[in-house]
Design a protein around this motif. Structure first.
Motif, PDB file in Angstrom:
ATOM      1  N   ALA A 169      -3.745   4.191  -3.585  1.00  9.09           N
ATOM      2  CA  ALA A 169      -2.952   3.276  -2.910  1.00  9.09           C
ATOM      3  C   ALA A 169      -2.986   1.223  -2.624  1.00  9.09           C
ATOM      4  O   ALA A 169      -2.208   0.616  -2.668  1.00  9.09           O
ATOM      5  CB  ALA A 169      -2.416   3.614  -1.455  1.00  9.09           C
ATOM      6  N   HIS A 196       0.696  -1.204  -0.370  1.00  8.59           N
ATOM      7  CA  HIS A 196      -0.119  -0.173  -0.430  1.00  8.59           C
ATOM      8  C   HIS A 196       1.259   1.151  -0.334  1.00  8.59           C
ATOM      9  O   HIS A 196       0.375   2.383  -1.423  1.00  8.59           O
ATOM     10  CB  HIS A 196      -0.621   0.021   1.154  1.00  8.59           C
ATOM     11  N   LEU A 245      -2.569   5.795   7.602  1.00 12.22           N
ATOM     12  CA  LEU A 245      -1.565   5.794   6.727  1.00 12.22           C
ATOM     13  C   LEU A 245      -1.820   6.624   5.764  1.00 12.22           C
ATOM     14  O   LEU A 245      -1.084   6.423   3.765  1.00 12.22           O
ATOM     15  CB  LEU A 245      -1.869   4.459   6.165  1.00 12.22           C
ATOM     16  N   GLU A 283      -6.002   7.086  -1.309  1.00 10.57           N
ATOM     17  CA  GLU A 283      -6.191   6.003  -0.352  1.00 10.57           C
ATOM     18  C   GLU A 283      -6.519   4.715  -1.586  1.00 10.57           C
ATOM     19  O   GLU A 283      -6.208   3.750  -1.059  1.00 10.57           O
ATOM     20  CB  GLU A 283      -6.551   5.969   1.204  1.00 10.57           C
ATOM     21  N   TYR A 296     -10.635   1.096   3.283  1.00  2.85           N
ATOM     22  CA  TYR A 296     -10.259   1.733   3.903  1.00  2.85           C
ATOM     23  C   TYR A 296      -9.733   2.801   2.325  1.00  2.85           C
ATOM     24  O   TYR A 296      -9.705   3.590   2.482  1.00  2.85           O
ATOM     25  CB  TYR A 296      -8.480   1.880   4.127  1.00  2.85           C
ATOM     26  N   HIS A 354       1.527   4.575  -2.568  1.00  2.52           N
ATOM     27  CA  HIS A 354       2.044   6.270  -2.416  1.00  2.52           C
ATOM     28  C   HIS A 354       3.554   6.806  -3.159  1.00  2.52           C
ATOM     29  O   HIS A 354       3.334   7.552  -3.963  1.00  2.52           O
ATOM     30  CB  HIS A 354       2.419   5.881  -1.212  1.00  2.52           C
TER      31      HIS A 354
HETATM   32 ZN    ZN Z   1      -2.547   5.438   1.978  1.00  6.86          ZN
END
Ligand code: ZN
Length: 346
Positions: free
Chosen positions: A171, A111, A346, A168, A161, A115
């Protein structure tokens, strides 16, 4: 520091009590990535990128939590993963060690690599990226309200998420793409809106195969060496972060599962019963919802308090009561998510 020094540091931490450890400042913790299992996992991540001919090797450093700073093609790893003693403390303080298993750690790293690659190649500036994932510049919400039944998003890290923010979503989609061959995700997401995003990531990656990114920055943000707060303060904040927004009234639900009628033989109190099954219950609900165990435990602790005040007792066999509590706790946990879940670190 050579391996002998690392070895001494390890022994020192092992012998400290929780109270002694909590007095440490984060910057004084004698931990690093080199020589730990984290080094192997980063190497595995780099291999997976290599296999796809992607020329980005995200750099990593220790900090408070997992994150990839905007514009930096690397990511931070939480300090507790660098030492088994700190992982034990983490579990005791917040009940859960995010990234503590090999599988979970690799999942989060893929993940974060999403990014990092986005930062390296600035994929987000492409029109199609924005059409599929939404505007990158959209502010990060304090919390988000996922739609659990949506098929427009991949399911990867838990708590839906991908729905937290366009960055996100990208990712998470990248992580699913990197974790498995196309045949696998095409089958898994057949008929889902999310498949279009996966196919796009697949094309993006093919487009930059063998290409060196323009952004090759190696800077680090909030490294452990600069964090002067103590572990005690760090955990106080972390618990606060996961405990916000809990509903407070469970009485009606509790009275449906337990009984307020006094019994001749006494019987087991609901509070005692819940305390006994606490850990098992919290783990089961966390697995089902992806919500942090600390959040779920806070809900359960409030329930136990109410059970005591209302003097509730078990009126059915334990197994039946356990099943009903599991459902109730899952529903209450979903309510927390719908009120706006607060897990966007995150
Ligand atoms: Zn993230």
């Amino acid at each position: 520091m050579g391996s002998a020094a690392t070895g001494r540091a390890r022994i020192a931490l092992e012998h400290l009590t929780d109270e002694e450890l909590l007095e440490f400042r984060l910057c004084d913790l004698p931990v690093r990535i080199e020589g730990t299992h984290l080094e192997e996992r980063v190497a595995q991540l780099h291999e997976e990128l290599e296999e796809r001919d992607l020329r980005v090797r995200p750099h990593v450093w220790l900090s408070e939590e997992w994150f990839s700073p905007d514009g930096v093609p690397g990511f931070a790893i939480p300090f507790y993963l660098a030492h088994p003693r700190l992982m034990r403390l983490e579990r005791k303080q917040v009940l859960e060690v995010e990234g503590g298993t090999n599988r979970e750690c690799m999942g989060i790293m893929r993940h974060e690599a999403g990014h990092a690659l986005d930062n390296a190649f600035r994929f987000r500036s492409r029109r199609r990226w924005r059409e599929l994932f939404g505007p990158f510049s959209q502010p990060y919400p304090e919390s988000y309200q996922p739609e659990p039944t949506s098929r427009d998003y991949v399911l990867h890290l838990g708590a839906w998420y991908a729905q937290a923010h366009p960055a996100e979503d990208f990712a998470e989609t990248f992580a699913v793409w990197l974790a498995s061959p196309p045949a696998r995700w095409r089958k898994r997401y057949s008929g889902w809106g999310a498949l279009e995003k996966l196919e796009y990531v697949n094309r993006l990656a093919e487009g930059v195969a063998g290409v060196k990114p323009l952004n090759r920055r190696r800077d680090v943000v909030r490294p452990l060496s600069q964090l002067t707060m103590t572990l005690r303060e760090h955990y106080r904040r972390k618990r606060e972060y996961y405990a916000v927004g809990l509903p407070s009234n469970y009485d009606r639900d509790l009275k449906r599962v337990f009984s307020a009628e006094p019994r001749g033989d006494g019987g087991q109190t609901a509070a005692n019963f819940l305390r006994r099954v606490r850990r098992e219950l919290v783990q089961a609900v966390a697995e089902g919802t992806g919500v942090h165990q600390y959040t779920i435990d806070q809900i359960l602790l409030k329930m136990i308090d109410r059970c005591k005040l209302l003097r509730l007792r078990l009126s059915t066999p334990e197994e039946q009561a356990g099943r009903r509590v599991l459902v109730m706790l899952t529903v209450q946990t979903s309510n927390v998510i719908h009120m706006g879940y607060h897990r966007i670190a995150l």
